[in-house]
Design a protein around this motif. Structure first.
Motif, mmCIF file in Angstrom:
data_model
loop_
_atom_site.group_PDB
_atom_site.id
_atom_site.type_symbol
_atom_site.label_atom_id
_atom_site.label_comp_id
_atom_site.label_asym_id
_atom_site.label_seq_id
_atom_site.Cartn_x
_atom_site.Cartn_y
_atom_site.Cartn_z
ATOM 1 N N ARG A 58 0.956 -1.146 0.024
ATOM 2 C CA ARG A 58 0.007 -0.065 0.013
ATOM 3 C C ARG A 58 0.893 1.314 -0.172
ATOM 4 O O ARG A 58 2.035 1.215 0.592
ATOM 5 C CB ARG A 58 -0.995 -0.095 1.313
ATOM 6 C CG ARG A 58 -1.874 -1.177 1.129
ATOM 7 C CD ARG A 58 -2.647 -0.978 2.444
ATOM 8 N NE ARG A 58 -3.738 -1.983 2.226
ATOM 9 C CZ ARG A 58 -4.148 -2.854 3.532
ATOM 10 N NH1 ARG A 58 -3.561 -2.494 4.612
ATOM 11 N NH2 ARG A 58 -5.018 -3.817 3.405
ATOM 12 N N GLU A 59 0.483 2.229 -0.673
ATOM 13 C CA GLU A 59 1.220 3.321 -0.728
ATOM 14 C C GLU A 59 1.124 4.085 0.717
ATOM 15 O O GLU A 59 0.230 4.391 1.511
ATOM 16 C CB GLU A 59 0.690 4.354 -1.781
ATOM 17 C CG GLU A 59 1.464 5.665 -1.918
ATOM 18 C CD GLU A 59 0.858 6.617 -3.028
ATOM 19 O OE1 GLU A 59 1.535 7.631 -3.047
ATOM 20 O OE2 GLU A 59 -0.167 6.416 -3.304
ATOM 21 N N ILE A 60 2.482 4.494 1.152
ATOM 22 C CA ILE A 60 2.647 5.041 2.395
ATOM 23 C C ILE A 60 2.249 6.682 2.322
ATOM 24 O O ILE A 60 2.771 7.191 1.417
ATOM 25 C CB ILE A 60 4.130 4.882 2.893
ATOM 26 C CG1 ILE A 60 4.542 3.364 3.019
ATOM 27 C CG2 ILE A 60 4.359 5.560 4.392
ATOM 28 C CD1 ILE A 60 5.918 2.952 3.006
ATOM 29 N N PRO A 61 1.295 7.091 3.212
ATOM 30 C CA PRO A 61 1.018 8.342 3.120
ATOM 31 C C PRO A 61 2.069 9.261 3.510
ATOM 32 O O PRO A 61 2.726 8.938 4.386
ATOM 33 C CB PRO A 61 -0.107 8.441 3.960
ATOM 34 C CG PRO A 61 -0.095 7.348 4.847
ATOM 35 C CD PRO A 61 0.795 6.286 4.304
ATOM 36 N N THR A 62 2.327 10.294 2.620
ATOM 37 C CA THR A 62 3.657 11.146 2.840
ATOM 38 C C THR A 62 2.902 12.823 2.676
ATOM 39 O O THR A 62 1.981 12.715 2.103
ATOM 40 C CB THR A 62 4.786 11.054 2.037
ATOM 41 O OG1 THR A 62 4.492 11.171 0.610
ATOM 42 C CG2 THR A 62 5.313 9.549 2.116
ATOM 43 N N ARG A 63 3.938 13.625 2.709
ATOM 44 C CA ARG A 63 3.564 14.844 2.764
ATOM 45 C C ARG A 63 3.456 15.313 1.200
ATOM 46 O O ARG A 63 2.629 16.462 0.891
ATOM 47 C CB ARG A 63 4.290 16.216 3.365
ATOM 48 C CG ARG A 63 5.764 16.075 2.951
ATOM 49 C CD ARG A 63 6.615 17.072 3.570
ATOM 50 N NE ARG A 63 8.025 16.979 3.052
ATOM 51 C CZ ARG A 63 8.607 17.615 2.130
ATOM 52 N NH1 ARG A 63 7.667 18.706 1.707
ATOM 53 N NH2 ARG A 63 9.740 17.466 1.777
ATOM 54 N N THR A 65 1.996 12.963 -0.931
ATOM 55 C CA THR A 65 0.821 12.228 -1.417
ATOM 56 C C THR A 65 -0.165 12.958 -1.952
ATOM 57 O O THR A 65 -0.809 13.802 -1.206
ATOM 58 C CB THR A 65 0.637 11.314 -0.332
ATOM 59 O OG1 THR A 65 1.584 10.446 0.061
ATOM 60 C CG2 THR A 65 -0.464 10.114 -0.985
ATOM 61 N N GLN A 67 -3.579 14.150 -2.279
ATOM 62 C CA GLN A 67 -4.995 13.514 -1.526
ATOM 63 C C GLN A 67 -6.081 14.090 -2.188
ATOM 64 O O GLN A 67 -6.047 15.163 -3.003
ATOM 65 C CB GLN A 67 -4.972 14.219 0.088
ATOM 66 C CG GLN A 67 -3.858 13.589 0.942
ATOM 67 C CD GLN A 67 -3.992 11.988 1.166
ATOM 68 O OE1 GLN A 67 -5.386 11.585 1.249
ATOM 69 N NE2 GLN A 67 -2.985 11.303 1.381
ATOM 70 N N SER A 70 -10.407 18.434 -0.491
ATOM 71 C CA SER A 70 -11.785 18.502 0.296
ATOM 72 C C SER A 70 -12.489 19.849 0.057
ATOM 73 O O SER A 70 -11.598 20.794 -0.313
ATOM 74 C CB SER A 70 -11.277 18.295 1.673
ATOM 75 O OG SER A 70 -10.451 19.252 2.141
#
Length: 92
Positions: A58-63, A65, A67, A70
């Motif tokens: 799974r892709e590791i969430p980073t700054r 990444t 998103q 919203s």
């Protein structure tokens, strides 16, 4: 135990060790929509496997990444700041 066609048949893998909790004989494998999956009945670990049987990371969430954007809440507002004209720049 009757399983409906919607539910995949889950089979225990003898001697398999869970990568999360290190317990033996707790891993089940099943196929759903042509993709192999595995899960642990002891700790709840779940994973998807590729066609060679390797874990799909799974892709590791980073700054950096990306998103999904919203929407701002309807009660929020934008604050804009202007420089103070009374302050003068000092010459050095």
């Amino acid at each position: 135990m009757n399983q409906t066609p919607e539910q995949p048949i889950k089979r225990f893998i003898a001697g398999a060790v869970c990568p999360a909790c290190s317990k033996m004989d707790t891993i089940r494998m099943y196929q759903q929509d042509g993709t192999m999956h595995r899960d642990c009945v002891e700790c709840g670990f779940a994973d998807t496997l590729d066609e060679r049987g390797n874990s799909v990371p799974r892709e590791i969430p980073t700054r950096v990444t990306v998103q999904p954007a919203s929407k701002p809440s309807p009660t929020s507002h934008v604050a804009q700041f202007y420089p103070n004209p009374k302050l003068k720049k000092k010459d050095s």
